[in-house]
Design a protein around this motif. Sequence first.
Motif, PDB file in Angstrom:
ATOM      1  N   GLY A  60       0.783  -1.236   0.000  1.00 48.27           N
ATOM      2  CA  GLY A  60       0.000   0.000   0.000  1.00 48.27           C
ATOM      3  C   GLY A  60       0.811   1.280   0.000  1.00 48.27           C
ATOM      4  O   GLY A  60       0.341   2.318   0.455  1.00 48.27           O
ATOM      5  N   ARG A  61       2.036   1.234  -0.533  1.00 49.09           N
ATOM      6  CA  ARG A  61       2.881   2.435  -0.589  1.00 49.09           C
ATOM      7  C   ARG A  61       3.488   2.596  -1.976  1.00 49.09           C
ATOM      8  O   ARG A  61       4.674   2.846  -2.134  1.00 49.09           O
ATOM      9  N   GLY A  62       2.636   2.464  -2.986  1.00 45.34           N
ATOM     10  CA  GLY A  62       3.096   2.498  -4.365  1.00 45.34           C
ATOM     11  C   GLY A  62       3.271   3.886  -4.953  1.00 45.34           C
ATOM     12  O   GLY A  62       3.727   4.020  -6.085  1.00 45.34           O
ATOM     13  N   PHE A  63       2.934   4.924  -4.204  1.00 43.05           N
ATOM     14  CA  PHE A  63       3.105   6.296  -4.690  1.00 43.05           C
ATOM     15  C   PHE A  63       4.371   6.845  -4.043  1.00 43.05           C
ATOM     16  O   PHE A  63       4.418   7.074  -2.834  1.00 43.05           O
ATOM     17  N   GLU A  64       5.413   7.018  -4.868  1.00 43.07           N
ATOM     18  CA  GLU A  64       6.692   7.465  -4.332  1.00 43.07           C
ATOM     19  C   GLU A  64       7.036   8.856  -4.847  1.00 43.07           C
ATOM     20  O   GLU A  64       6.761   9.188  -5.999  1.00 43.07           O
ATOM     21  N   VAL A  65       7.650   9.635  -3.982  1.00 42.16           N
ATOM     22  CA  VAL A  65       7.975  11.025  -4.256  1.00 42.16           C
ATOM     23  C   VAL A  65       9.402  11.290  -3.818  1.00 42.16           C
ATOM     24  O   VAL A  65       9.835  10.805  -2.768  1.00 42.16           O
ATOM     25  N   PHE A  66      10.131  12.042  -4.633  1.00 44.47           N
ATOM     26  CA  PHE A  66      11.387  12.616  -4.177  1.00 44.47           C
ATOM     27  C   PHE A  66      11.071  14.043  -3.744  1.00 44.47           C
ATOM     28  O   PHE A  66      10.478  14.809  -4.509  1.00 44.47           O
ATOM     29  N   ALA A  67      11.436  14.389  -2.535  1.00 44.70           N
ATOM     30  CA  ALA A  67      11.215  15.740  -2.033  1.00 44.70           C
ATOM     31  C   ALA A  67      12.566  16.386  -1.749  1.00 44.70           C
ATOM     32  O   ALA A  67      13.353  15.873  -0.961  1.00 44.70           O
ATOM     33  N   ARG A  96      21.524  14.079   3.238  1.00 43.29           N
ATOM     34  CA  ARG A  96      21.969  15.474   3.322  1.00 43.29           C
ATOM     35  C   ARG A  96      22.891  15.694   2.138  1.00 43.29           C
ATOM     36  O   ARG A  96      23.790  14.900   1.884  1.00 43.29           O
ATOM     37  N   LEU A  97      22.671  16.782   1.414  1.00 39.80           N
ATOM     38  CA  LEU A  97      23.420  17.055   0.192  1.00 39.80           C
ATOM     39  C   LEU A  97      24.329  18.258   0.369  1.00 39.80           C
ATOM     40  O   LEU A  97      24.058  19.147   1.182  1.00 39.80           O
ATOM     41  N   TYR A  98      25.386  18.282  -0.433  1.00 38.75           N
ATOM     42  CA  TYR A  98      26.188  19.494  -0.548  1.00 38.75           C
ATOM     43  C   TYR A  98      25.390  20.459  -1.418  1.00 38.75           C
ATOM     44  O   TYR A  98      24.775  20.055  -2.401  1.00 38.75           O
ATOM     45  N   GLY A  99      25.410  21.740  -1.093  1.00 35.93           N
ATOM     46  CA  GLY A  99      24.725  22.724  -1.928  1.00 35.93           C
ATOM     47  C   GLY A  99      23.228  22.719  -1.725  1.00 35.93           C
ATOM     48  O   GLY A  99      22.716  22.349  -0.680  1.00 35.93           O
ATOM     49  N   ALA A 100      22.523  23.144  -2.764  1.00 34.46           N
ATOM     50  CA  ALA A 100      21.070  23.241  -2.695  1.00 34.46           C
ATOM     51  C   ALA A 100      20.448  22.233  -3.658  1.00 34.46           C
ATOM     52  O   ALA A 100      20.943  22.064  -4.766  1.00 34.46           O
ATOM     53  N   PRO A 101      19.419  21.537  -3.262  1.00 37.86           N
ATOM     54  CA  PRO A 101      18.770  21.599  -1.954  1.00 37.86           C
ATOM     55  C   PRO A 101      19.637  20.945  -0.884  1.00 37.86           C
ATOM     56  O   PRO A 101      20.532  20.165  -1.193  1.00 37.86           O
ATOM     57  N   GLY A 102      19.316  21.233   0.346  1.00 39.61           N
ATOM     58  CA  GLY A 102      20.106  20.707   1.452  1.00 39.61           C
ATOM     59  C   GLY A 102      19.843  19.244   1.745  1.00 39.61           C
ATOM     60  O   GLY A 102      20.710  18.549   2.260  1.00 39.61           O
ATOM     61  N   SER A 103      18.636  18.761   1.400  1.00 41.14           N
ATOM     62  CA  SER A 103      18.277  17.372   1.682  1.00 41.14           C
ATOM     63  C   SER A 103      17.422  16.819   0.555  1.00 41.14           C
ATOM     64  O   SER A 103      16.665  17.545  -0.090  1.00 41.14           O
ATOM     65  N   LEU A 104      17.537  15.518   0.366  1.00 39.51           N
ATOM     66  CA  LEU A 104      16.695  14.817  -0.592  1.00 39.51           C
ATOM     67  C   LEU A 104      16.068  13.642   0.130  1.00 39.51           C
ATOM     68  O   LEU A 104      16.770  12.834   0.741  1.00 39.51           O
ATOM     69  N   LEU A 105      14.732  13.555   0.062  1.00 37.30           N
ATOM     70  CA  LEU A 105      13.998  12.492   0.725  1.00 37.30           C
ATOM     71  C   LEU A 105      13.271  11.648  -0.313  1.00 37.30           C
ATOM     72  O   LEU A 105      12.759  12.183  -1.297  1.00 37.30           O
ATOM     73  N   ARG A 106      13.211  10.358  -0.074  1.00 37.97           N
ATOM     74  CA  ARG A 106      12.325   9.494  -0.860  1.00 37.97           C
ATOM     75  C   ARG A 106      11.205   9.093   0.074  1.00 37.97           C
ATOM     76  O   ARG A 106      11.438   8.561   1.159  1.00 37.97           O
ATOM     77  N   ILE A 107      10.001   9.372  -0.358  1.00 42.85           N
ATOM     78  CA  ILE A 107       8.816   9.183   0.472  1.00 42.85           C
ATOM     79  C   ILE A 107       7.913   8.163  -0.216  1.00 42.85           C
ATOM     80  O   ILE A 107       7.709   8.247  -1.430  1.00 42.85           O
ATOM     81  N   ALA A 108       7.378   7.220   0.538  1.00 42.81           N
ATOM     82  CA  ALA A 108       6.482   6.198  -0.014  1.00 42.81           C
ATOM     83  C   ALA A 108       5.165   6.222   0.751  1.00 42.81           C
ATOM     84  O   ALA A 108       5.138   5.982   1.957  1.00 42.81           O
TER      85      ALA A 108
END
Length: 150
Positions: A60-67, A96-108
């Motif tokens: 039930g978590r088939g909708f994934e987003v990179f934020a 946590r990333l160098y530069g911008a954006p500061g963070s990248l999340l994968r959300i399910a």
Amino acid sequence: MDAIDRSILRELQADGRLSNQELAARVGLTPSPCLRRVRQLEDDGVIQTYRAVVDPVAVGRGFEVFASVEVRRDRDSVAAFEAELQSTPDVVEAYRLYGAPGSLLRIAVADSDAYERFWTDRLIALPGVTDVNSQMIMKRIKSPRGVPVD
């Protein structure tokens, strides 16, 4: 780490459920030295863990987003944001990333409505968050298969 260790790592990344007997046959060892090498790779922290890869749709978590998330650039805000992510199950990966954006999340989550609720109720309320840019995943082209060990 020699060529046999690297072969062991390749085989286990492809199939972590291999029996020691099968693994040994694939890498050209007898079972006893193969097991010793695997245990050493575990003890050295090269092999960190074993886990099952679960189909997100099946649970039930088939909708994934990179934020892409911007967080205030001060130590307390970053620490609070990262600590809060640890107890946020919808966030399945965070970097946590160098530069911008500061963070990248994968959300399910289940679907677009569930993501909207998560975005409104949880994501933008995380400590220090100043901006969120969401990219919905249309299609997974290549899944994680481990890291090259050559």
